[in-house]
Design a protein around this motif. Sequence first.
Motif, mmCIF file in Angstrom:
data_model
loop_
_atom_site.group_PDB
_atom_site.id
_atom_site.type_symbol
_atom_site.label_atom_id
_atom_site.label_comp_id
_atom_site.label_asym_id
_atom_site.label_seq_id
_atom_site.Cartn_x
_atom_site.Cartn_y
_atom_site.Cartn_z
ATOM 1 N N PRO A 197 0.720 -1.153 0.048
ATOM 2 C CA PRO A 197 0.155 0.039 -0.092
ATOM 3 C C PRO A 197 0.980 1.175 -0.085
ATOM 4 O O PRO A 197 0.466 2.248 -0.599
ATOM 5 N N ILE A 198 2.054 1.248 0.715
ATOM 6 C CA ILE A 198 2.532 2.554 0.979
ATOM 7 C C ILE A 198 3.199 2.951 -0.482
ATOM 8 O O ILE A 198 3.112 4.077 -0.822
ATOM 9 N N VAL A 199 3.946 1.874 -1.089
ATOM 10 C CA VAL A 199 4.400 2.283 -2.571
ATOM 11 C C VAL A 199 3.402 2.466 -3.596
ATOM 12 O O VAL A 199 3.571 3.462 -4.177
ATOM 13 N N SER A 200 2.278 1.756 -3.441
ATOM 14 C CA SER A 200 1.208 2.127 -4.572
ATOM 15 C C SER A 200 0.689 3.713 -4.295
ATOM 16 O O SER A 200 0.594 4.138 -5.265
ATOM 17 N N LEU A 201 0.393 3.927 -2.973
ATOM 18 C CA LEU A 201 -0.331 5.246 -2.891
ATOM 19 C C LEU A 201 0.465 6.346 -3.039
ATOM 20 O O LEU A 201 0.200 7.758 -3.157
ATOM 21 N N SER A 202 1.741 6.054 -2.933
ATOM 22 C CA SER A 202 3.050 6.979 -3.002
ATOM 23 C C SER A 202 3.314 7.634 -4.224
ATOM 24 O O SER A 202 3.933 8.369 -4.611
ATOM 25 N N SER A 203 2.535 6.925 -5.424
ATOM 26 C CA SER A 203 2.752 7.398 -6.824
ATOM 27 C C SER A 203 2.320 8.624 -7.268
ATOM 28 O O SER A 203 1.265 9.234 -6.867
ATOM 29 N N ALA A 204 3.306 9.380 -7.647
ATOM 30 C CA ALA A 204 3.007 10.642 -8.372
ATOM 31 C C ALA A 204 2.410 10.719 -9.488
ATOM 32 O O ALA A 204 2.078 11.914 -10.093
ATOM 33 N N GLU A 205 2.087 9.736 -10.137
ATOM 34 C CA GLU A 205 1.439 9.876 -11.568
ATOM 35 C C GLU A 205 0.115 9.857 -11.375
ATOM 36 O O GLU A 205 -0.716 8.897 -10.876
ATOM 37 N N ALA A 206 -0.709 10.970 -12.114
ATOM 38 C CA ALA A 206 -2.012 11.083 -12.041
ATOM 39 C C ALA A 206 -2.620 9.925 -12.913
ATOM 40 O O ALA A 206 -2.208 9.318 -14.007
ATOM 41 N N ILE A 207 -3.936 9.413 -12.384
ATOM 42 C CA ILE A 207 -4.704 8.406 -13.226
ATOM 43 C C ILE A 207 -6.103 8.930 -13.466
ATOM 44 O O ILE A 207 -6.794 9.423 -12.736
#
Length: 344
Positions: A227-237
């Motif tokens: 979760p921490i890695v996934s939610l830290s993504s700076a790429e807008a979806i």
Amino acid sequence: MKFLAKIFFILLITSSCDKSNKYSEGHFPDVVVNLEAINSSADDYNMDLPVIHDEHMFHFSSNRGNMNHFDIVGKNLILQWDYAAEHLIIDVNKSRGTSLPMRSLFDSVNTFCNELGPYSFTYESQVGNNMQLTYLFLYANDCAGNFDIKFTYIDPTENNQIAAASPTSLAMVNTEANELYPTFFGEDFTWESRYITSPASVQKLVYCSDKDGVYDFYQIDLTIDDPIVSLSSAEAIAPEKLSISSAEGNDKCAFINGRLMVFTSDRPGGYGGYDLYYSLYEGNAWSEPVNFGERINTEFDEYRPVILTYDTGFDNNLLLFSSNRPGGKGGFDLYYVGVEKMID
């Protein structure tokens, strides 16, 4: 240091249960009940059902500390079914103080801005040869001039001290509009009596935004084995607007438990103000929303529902929400009521 994660609600199912009683299982009340042990004369709403190490902490937003803005606060809540008296007890455990990890979280999250919509869970992950418990906490605040969704987390550090990480913006969904009330969806991502939730079962993130002028529900595909890695993504979806969003009203505060969604809306056809609705995930789509009816809704505002299911111990489900209806302690109060089990 070994951390013990305990369930948020304590279910005391005694071996001396009298099967001649009216309820052979615990039964949440059929009428709406004010959560008096929690409420104050200020506005109390936006609750969550989290669990943190050795705590049974009930999170919610309140302006009780400062009428000019809302903070996230918490109380240790106990739930017990008394078979002999056929009575549900919900009360605050006044003998247990706020733990150091939770004080760290409140200090990290709360600002002079508004903090709304807490949402959290505890999950287990492998760290070296050991299993580690991590507490993930999402919410929204308006320090940027609009509401943005943020997250923080608590887990053991190398020196066995526990502190909340600095809040991080959920950049993948935040815009210049307001984004609030995140909730994860996965058909097997359920909130039951167990205290640890598997992030691997998450399929989507659902939230509300007013970027099209009114609040609608949006979702993005999300895989969060970490979760921490996934939610830290700076790429807008690019999000998808849910078809159950109303074209004529505001839809907010979704909370999803497996294939059951509860939310609030001021769409036409309700009893007045914001009403509570539910929808079921069937055939890869959410069903037409159903109003919970006048047993729960009033001409006033019913807000931010949360629903908890019990795989054992109770014959119905627990719905918590907030309302500014008359008869409370002041402003918005927290309430609870039993609702039928809509999903096996």
